[in-house]
Design a protein around this motif. Structure first.
Motif, PDB file in Angstrom:
ATOM      1  N   VAL A   8     -75.903 129.555  93.587  1.00 19.94           N
ATOM      2  CA  VAL A   8     -76.747 130.625  94.425  1.00 19.94           C
ATOM      3  C   VAL A   8     -76.466 130.481  95.828  1.00 19.94           C
ATOM      4  CG1 VAL A   8     -79.137 131.696  94.890  1.00 19.94           C
ATOM      5  CG2 VAL A   8     -78.466 131.047  92.398  1.00 19.94           C
ATOM      6  N   ALA A   9     -76.543 129.200  96.149  1.00 19.82           N
ATOM      7  CA  ALA A   9     -76.313 129.104  97.687  1.00 19.82           C
ATOM      8  C   ALA A   9     -74.956 129.360  98.122  1.00 19.82           C
ATOM      9  CB  ALA A   9     -76.717 127.603  98.014  1.00 19.82           C
ATOM     10  N   ILE A  10     -73.946 129.023  97.498  1.00 15.61           N
ATOM     11  CA  ILE A  10     -72.404 129.167  97.522  1.00 15.61           C
ATOM     12  C   ILE A  10     -72.406 130.843  97.729  1.00 15.61           C
ATOM     13  CG2 ILE A  10     -70.274 129.213  97.036  1.00 15.61           C
ATOM     14  CD1 ILE A  10     -70.974 126.165  95.917  1.00 15.61           C
ATOM     15  N   TYR A  11     -72.943 131.374  96.734  1.00 17.42           N
ATOM     16  CA  TYR A  11     -72.852 132.802  96.664  1.00 17.42           C
ATOM     17  C   TYR A  11     -73.372 133.731  97.856  1.00 17.42           C
ATOM     18  CZ  TYR A  11     -74.059 137.839  94.747  1.00 17.42           C
ATOM     19  OH  TYR A  11     -74.152 139.015  94.520  1.00 17.42           O
ATOM     20  N   GLY A  12     -74.717 133.113  98.452  1.00 20.54           N
ATOM     21  CA  GLY A  12     -75.194 133.611  99.406  1.00 20.54           C
ATOM     22  C   GLY A  12     -74.376 133.309 100.728  1.00 20.54           C
ATOM     23  N   VAL A  13     -73.623 132.204 100.783  1.00 18.07           N
ATOM     24  CA  VAL A  13     -72.579 132.162 101.894  1.00 18.07           C
ATOM     25  C   VAL A  13     -71.699 132.927 101.844  1.00 18.07           C
ATOM     26  CG1 VAL A  13     -71.147 130.256 102.954  1.00 18.07           C
ATOM     27  CG2 VAL A  13     -73.423 129.521 102.112  1.00 18.07           C
TER      28      VAL A  13
END
Length: 528
Positions: free
Chosen positions: A468-473
């Motif tokens: 989720v964090a990488i998707y957000g970045v």
């Protein structure tokens, strides 16, 4: 000589009359005892009590193999489980009337599977329980629905939502129907300790009589307000927020048979059906205090600030319920499992381990713990070697970790991600989480499997959280990165780490990810 014969015959007649009278009195007393000990099946309880009263203090000796303090979800389910295995169980509960709580009303599919494993699945029948097939998420006018992956399970397997008190009463009835289980109303004031070993409990009956009860194993399940846990664990309780609870009547959810989570400001709002005519609403308020109910501040807050953020289908009923004034509040507690292994005693349920109730995972953890403990105790018939038993039961704390730590970590992490923040990076994380779950397929199935207790794998949780964090970045950097967006992306990754790693540390890195390396994991049952 005649006088002696006459005296002898009179004496013999008196003795005979006394023996006959004693026989009939004993027979009558035994009938009364059997009637009072009948546990709905015509059999006397096998939990025998030998009571000695000296100077106003009563001691019950050898009452049971196990004393259970508390008859909530954990205590009642454990009593039935151990009683079914032939253990003599004494359960002491402060109040045996039907509880009235605003949480403990949603059982995830993973918890229902544990209920099946324990033979308690009929406890969700005939209480107007509602089937739950997944969740619907709402944010800024958008919504998405996520279904539990139940395709490979039996048709009756799903989540269940219900009135907590009805569910508990059904389990109490089922436990007390066993001849080996005795439920007694009383307030336990302290554990009885001798040279570092817990020998039993001191409690006051509902008539005010002070009693002492002894057993080789005492299991404390007296809930989130436990007054006994301090001597058995590191009881550092956090209160991140409070729930304001209401019941909406005779209205429809946007997605029936689904839990509803509104990503509101400042924190989530929950809706789920608890009967065919009632919908539970839980409004999360960050901090340890809510606006005052007595002076009308809470009603004003709910109508002017909360109501506009909930789905249109529910707004009218929500405001009408607030106007009726039937509003309840409850602090949300969180406490990592940090036990002190103590001979003769064990902690379970909310007395032992709590997490934010956002994900509805508490009952799933408790029922899973009971399955683990049952399997550990099954090969043991003699529980009196307290030190050997204590050493053996240390493995309980490791074996429970896959399910408990996954649900605990997810609850704490999701609450922080779903809550609004003035930090731009945190807001991006929240938006990314909603959009990630909206993608469907693996992106929604993986997280919902973790939340439902169907996939208790901590590593899978960490993978999806950072996905989720990488998707957000990635969303920030496309189509063209800028220095500001790069900085926000770096802070997003840092913030995600700051959310999940402290929770993992509290749960225990080694126990979560490498349980087989923990020495207690290998301990075999005592041979004696």
């Amino acid at each position: 000589m005649a006088d002696q014969l006459l005296i002898g015959s009179v004496f013999a007649s008196v003795i005979g009359f006394i023996l006959i009278y004693a026989f009939y009195v004993t027979k009558s007393v035994r009938k009364v005892y059997l009637a009072s000990a009948d546990n709905n099946n015509g059999e006397p309880s096998s939990v025998t009590t030998k009571t000695i009263c000296i100077s106003g203090e009563c001691i019950s000796e050898d009452v049971a193999d196990v004393i259970i303090v508390g008859a909530g979800v954990a205590g009642a389910a454990l009593a039935h489980t151990l009683g079914k295995d032939g253990r003599m169980v004494l359960v002491i509960e402060r109040d045996l009337t039907e509880p009235d709580r605003i949480v403990g009303e949603l059982l995830q599919p993973g918890g229902y599977l544990k209920l099946l494993e324990l033979g308690l699945e009929d406890c969700v029948e005939h209480i107007d329980a509602q089937r739950v097939f997944g969740y619907a998420l709402f944010k800024d006018g958008k919504n998405t629905r996520i279904s539990y992956p139940l395709e490979n399970l039996h048709a009756h397997v799903s989540g269940r939502s219900f009135h907590n008190g009805r569910f508990i009463q059904k389990m109490r009835e089922k436990a007390s129907s066993l001849p080996h289980v005795q439920l007694e109303q009383g307030t336990v004031s302290s554990l009885l300790e001798d040279k570092g070993t817990i020998k039993g409990v001191m409690y006051k009956t509902k008539t005010g009589e002070v009693m002492k009860a002894y057993a080789p194993l005492t299991i404390v399940c007296d809930g989130c307000f436990s007054n006994l846990r301090s001597s058995l664990c590191n009881s550092q309780v956090e209160v991140p927020s409070c729930f304001v609870g209401l019941i909406l009547e005779n209205c429809q959810l946007p997605y029936e048979n689904h839990g509803h989570v509104v990503l509101a400001d400042p924190s989530p709002i929950l809706f789920y059906r608890i009967s065919s005519t009632e919908i539970r609403c839980l409004v999360d308020v960050p901090g340890q205090k809510v606006p005052s109910l007595s002076n009308g501040d809470l009603s004003k807050y709910l109508k002017t600030f909360v109501a506009p953020q909930i789905p249109l289908e529910l707004q009218e009923s929500f405001v009408a319920t607030v106007d009726k004034g039937n509003i309840r509040t409850m602090p949300n507690r969180s406490m990592a499992a940090a036990p002190y292994p103590t001979p003769g005693a064990l902690l379970m349920g909310d007395a032992f381990n709590m997490r934010h109730p956002l994900t509805g995972g508490g009952m799933t953890v408790a029922l899973s713990d009971i399955v683990v403990l049952r399997n550990l105790l099954m090969p043991l018939r003699d529980l009196h070697d307290s030190f050997t038993l204590c050493s053996y039961l240390e493995s309980f704390y490791t074996l429970r970790k896959p399910v408990a730590s996954t649900i605990n970590t997810l609850a704490g992490a999701l609450y922080k991600v779903f809550s609004a923040s003035s930090d731009e990076a945190r807001q991006e994380m929240r938006e990314a989480c909603f959009d990630y779950l909206s993608l469907g397929g693996t992106f929604s199935n993986g997280p919902i499997c973790l939340l439902s207790g169907l996939n208790p794998r901590p590593l899978s949780l960490v993978v999806h959280f950072f996905a989720v964090a990488i998707y957000g970045v990635g969303r920030l950097l496309l189509p063209f990165p800028s220095p500001k967006r790069l900085w926000i992306g770096a802070r997003l990754i840092s913030g995600a780490s700051g959310i999940i790693f402290p929770i993992i540390k509290a749960e225990g890195v080694r126990q979560m990810f490498f349980p087989a390396t923990v020495p207690a994991y290998y301990r075999a049952p005592p041979t004696r």
